[in-house]
Design an enzyme around this catalytic site. Structure first.
Site, PDB file in Angstrom:
ATOM      1  CB  ALA A  12      20.734 -60.058 -48.102  1.00 52.94           C
ATOM      2  CB  CYS A  13      17.645 -64.451 -49.572  1.00 52.87           C
ATOM      3  SG  CYS A  13      16.179 -65.417 -49.951  1.00 52.87           S
TER       4      CYS A  13
END
Length: 114
Positions: A12-13
């Protein structure tokens, strides 16, 4: 360089995704480790930090709420906290052989692709 490339990341980064894109564009093979699904051990994180050649506190995400509890902590306590709570660890980290880079910004990965 022919050493294996490994990226330690969180899907998700945005910085992790950008670094993976750069690795893909380079055409070089790499392994991706989601350290949320495959948690690092204390010893593995200690070795990563040694390869980064950074102080332990530079690998700590100081803006995370749990980091405020680590102001007076020793390096070992910080490492253990990062293993227990992966959100505390800066990311992504890319390793090639005995070298590692914290890829913030993602372009830092280019130093390992030379």
């Amino acid at each position: 360089m022919s050493e294996k490339i490994v990226i330690y990341q969180k899907p998700a980064c945005s910085k992790c995704r950008a670094t993976i894109s750069l690795l893909q564009e380079s055409g070089q093979q790499f392994d991706s480790v989601n350290y949320y699904e495959a948690p690092l051990t204390v010893e593995e994180l200690r070795k990563l930090i040694q390869k980064l050649n950074l102080p332990v506190r530079d690998v700590l995400r100081k803006d995370e709420p749990a980091a405020c509890n680590l102001i007076e902590a020793s390096d070992e306590e910080i490492i253990r906290a990062m293993v227990e709570n992966p959100d505390l660890m800066q990311r992504p980290i890319v390793v090639r052989g005995d070298q590692a880079k914290l890829c913030r910004p993602p372009e830092n990965v280019m130093e390992l692709l030379k």
